[in-house]
Design a protein around this motif. Structure first.
Motif, short mmCIF file in Angstrom:
data_model
loop_
_atom_site.label_atom_id
_atom_site.label_comp_id
_atom_site.label_asym_id
_atom_site.label_seq_id
_atom_site.Cartn_x
_atom_site.Cartn_y
_atom_site.Cartn_z
N GLU A 1 6.00 -6.31 -18.20
CA GLU A 1 5.93 -5.89 -19.57
C GLU A 1 4.55 -5.20 -19.80
O GLU A 1 3.58 -5.79 -19.40
N GLN A 2 4.30 -4.13 -20.67
CA GLN A 2 3.19 -3.92 -21.20
C GLN A 2 2.85 -4.46 -22.36
O GLN A 2 1.56 -4.54 -23.09
N ASN A 3 4.17 -4.59 -23.12
CA ASN A 3 3.99 -5.28 -24.40
C ASN A 3 3.64 -6.83 -24.29
O ASN A 3 4.63 -7.44 -23.94
N THR B 1 -2.14 -3.81 -17.67
CA THR B 1 -2.20 -2.36 -18.25
C THR B 1 -1.55 -1.34 -17.16
O THR B 1 -1.21 -1.94 -16.08
N ASN B 2 -1.42 -0.10 -17.51
CA ASN B 2 -0.87 0.98 -16.56
C ASN B 2 -1.60 0.93 -15.24
O ASN B 2 -2.81 0.75 -14.97
N GLY B 3 -0.60 0.88 -13.98
CA GLY B 3 -1.28 0.94 -12.64
C GLY B 3 -1.89 -0.19 -12.25
O GLY B 3 -2.30 -0.31 -11.01
N ALA B 4 -1.69 -1.30 -12.94
CA ALA B 4 -1.88 -2.71 -12.28
C ALA B 4 -1.28 -3.21 -11.07
O ALA B 4 -1.71 -4.04 -10.37
N GLY B 5 0.02 -2.56 -10.91
CA GLY B 5 0.74 -2.89 -9.73
C GLY B 5 2.04 -3.60 -9.98
O GLY B 5 2.71 -4.15 -9.05
N LYS B 6 2.59 -3.61 -11.34
CA LYS B 6 3.74 -4.50 -11.99
C LYS B 6 5.01 -3.90 -11.02
O LYS B 6 5.79 -4.68 -10.62
N GLU C 1 -4.23 0.85 -1.55
CA GLU C 1 -3.37 -0.46 -1.85
C GLU C 1 -3.36 -0.81 -3.28
O GLU C 1 -4.17 -0.80 -4.06
N ALA C 2 -2.08 -0.70 -3.58
CA ALA C 2 -1.63 -1.05 -5.05
C ALA C 2 -1.63 -2.51 -5.41
O ALA C 2 -1.85 -2.88 -6.51
N VAL C 3 -1.31 -3.31 -4.57
CA VAL C 3 -1.15 -4.63 -4.72
C VAL C 3 -1.88 -5.55 -3.53
O VAL C 3 -1.75 -5.21 -2.27
N ALA D 1 0.90 -1.23 -0.12
CA ALA D 1 0.06 0.05 -0.12
C ALA D 1 0.85 1.17 -0.07
O ALA D 1 2.12 1.14 0.58
N TYR D 2 0.42 2.41 -0.67
CA TYR D 2 0.83 3.70 -0.59
C TYR D 2 0.08 4.38 0.29
O TYR D 2 -1.24 4.81 -0.12
N GLY D 3 0.28 4.61 1.57
CA GLY D 3 -0.62 5.23 2.45
C GLY D 3 -1.96 4.34 2.40
O GLY D 3 -1.88 3.19 2.82
P1 ATP Z 1 2.90 1.24 -14.93
O1 ATP Z 1 3.16 0.15 -15.97
O2 ATP Z 1 2.13 2.47 -15.51
O3 ATP Z 1 4.11 1.59 -14.19
P2 ATP Z 1 2.29 -0.66 -12.96
O4 ATP Z 1 1.41 -1.89 -13.17
O5 ATP Z 1 3.70 -0.84 -12.78
O6 ATP Z 1 2.09 0.42 -14.06
P3 ATP Z 1 2.49 0.52 -10.45
O7 ATP Z 1 3.32 1.58 -10.69
O8 ATP Z 1 2.86 -0.53 -9.66
O9 ATP Z 1 1.81 0.06 -11.71
O10 ATP Z 1 1.19 1.20 -9.76
C1 ATP Z 1 0.21 0.60 -8.80
C2 ATP Z 1 -0.69 1.74 -8.26
O11 ATP Z 1 -0.12 2.33 -7.16
C3 ATP Z 1 -1.20 2.86 -9.21
O12 ATP Z 1 -2.62 2.99 -8.99
C4 ATP Z 1 -0.28 3.93 -8.82
O13 ATP Z 1 -1.04 5.17 -9.20
C5 ATP Z 1 -0.20 3.75 -7.31
N1 ATP Z 1 1.26 4.32 -7.02
C6 ATP Z 1 2.53 4.00 -7.77
N2 ATP Z 1 3.53 4.54 -6.85
C7 ATP Z 1 2.74 5.42 -6.02
C8 ATP Z 1 3.18 6.18 -5.04
N3 ATP Z 1 4.49 6.52 -4.98
N4 ATP Z 1 2.45 6.95 -4.14
C9 ATP Z 1 1.09 6.57 -4.41
N5 ATP Z 1 0.38 5.88 -5.30
C10 ATP Z 1 1.21 5.11 -5.88
#
Ligand code: ATP
Length: 238
Positions: free
Chosen positions: A194-196, A38-43, A18-20, A13-15
């Motif tokens: 990867e996104q690809n 996709t973007n923001g999935a938590g990878k 919950e990212a993962v 979690a970031y604060g």
């Molecule tokens: P990308 O390919 O865009 O990097 P990703 O799958 O790697 O996407 P993450 O970068 O792990 O995804 O982000 C997952 C979630 O956590 C997103 O909703 C993102 O906005 C959030 N997030 C990432 N870093 C932070 C941070 N430092 N503070 C707050 N939220 C964050």
């Protein structure tokens, strides 16, 4: 057989965000495993947590049978887990060779280091040709090669690559993917983000599709590549 890397019910979690949200997967010795989504999935969050750059809120990470989720990042590197981060993070004013040598900072075997520098130059000839130039003069794709080569300089038992194809031309991308295939056939264990999806699933033994912090689908790379849902959502097919 015990997996080289085991991630169990990982929460990060970031604060309050919950990212993962509870992911589990394994990477076995010699495998290429990919996390797509996709973007923001938590990878990226997942890789940074495995590297010790972020602490999980819950769950367990085992590397080579040892629990590492509370181990400092530098110690995780010295255990043989290398991370080539997103956005490359090379040092633009240092030369290419200096950047490479930074990857070996934990090693003391001068002969082995010299051998690995020369291996890096045969894998990526452009780096050898420009070894004394500032790394900032390399193109985006070449900087990506340098980041990969640097991560390999610690002779990792597991190499984690975060979006190595990001921002690359199709030709550069093919070159990077060919290099990953080459590393795989020389026995390197790789966790690839990867996104690809097409490129990543084509070379991965195992793939996991991340959707907003959860694993939505797992399977053999080749099977996911032919999965109808994956094709529609991640490969842009109608
Ligand atoms: P990308 O390919 O865009 O990097 P990703 O799958 O790697 O996407 P993450 O970068 O792990 O995804 O982000 C997952 C979630 O956590 C997103 O909703 C993102 O906005 C959030 N997030 C990432 N870093 C932070 C941070 N430092 N503070 C707050 N939220 C964050």
């Amino acid at each position: 057989m015990m997996a080289l890397l085991e991630v169990r019910d990982l929460h990060v979690a970031y604060g309050k965000i919950e990212a993962v949200k509870g992911i589990s997967f394994e990477v076995e010795q010699g495998q290429v495993v990919t996390l797509i989504g996709t973007n923001g999935a938590g990878k990226t969050t997942t890789l940074r947590t495995i590297s010790g750059l972020l602490r999980p809120a819950a769950g367990r990470i085992m590397f080579d049978g040892k629990t590492i989720q509370n181990t400092p990042a530098h110690q995780i590197v010295s255990m043989g887990l290398a991370h080539s981060p997103e956005g490359r993070h090379i040092f633009p004013r240092m030369t290419i060779e200096e950047n490479l040598l930074l990857g070996a900072y934990l090693r003391k075997d001068a002969a082995g280091i010299a051998e690995d520098v020369s291996n890096a130059y045969s894998m990526f000839p452009i780096l050898g040709e420009r070894r004394s130039q500032a790394a900032g003069t390399l193109s985006g794709g070449e900087q990506q090669m340098l980041a990969m080569a640097r991560a390999l300089m610690c002779r990792p038992r597991l190499l984690m690559l975060d979006e190595p194809s990001m921002g690359l031309s199709p030709i550069m991308m093919k070159q990077i993917m060919d290099t990953i295939t080459q590393l795989k056939s020389s026995g390197t264990t790789i966790l690839l983000v990867e996104q690809n999806a097409q490129a990543a699933l084509s070379l991965a033994d195992q793939g996991h599709v991340l959707e907003v912090g959860r694993i939505a689908l797992s399977g053999r790379g080749a099977d996911l590549l032919h999965d109808e849902q994956v094709r529609k959502t991640y490969l842009g097919e109608e």
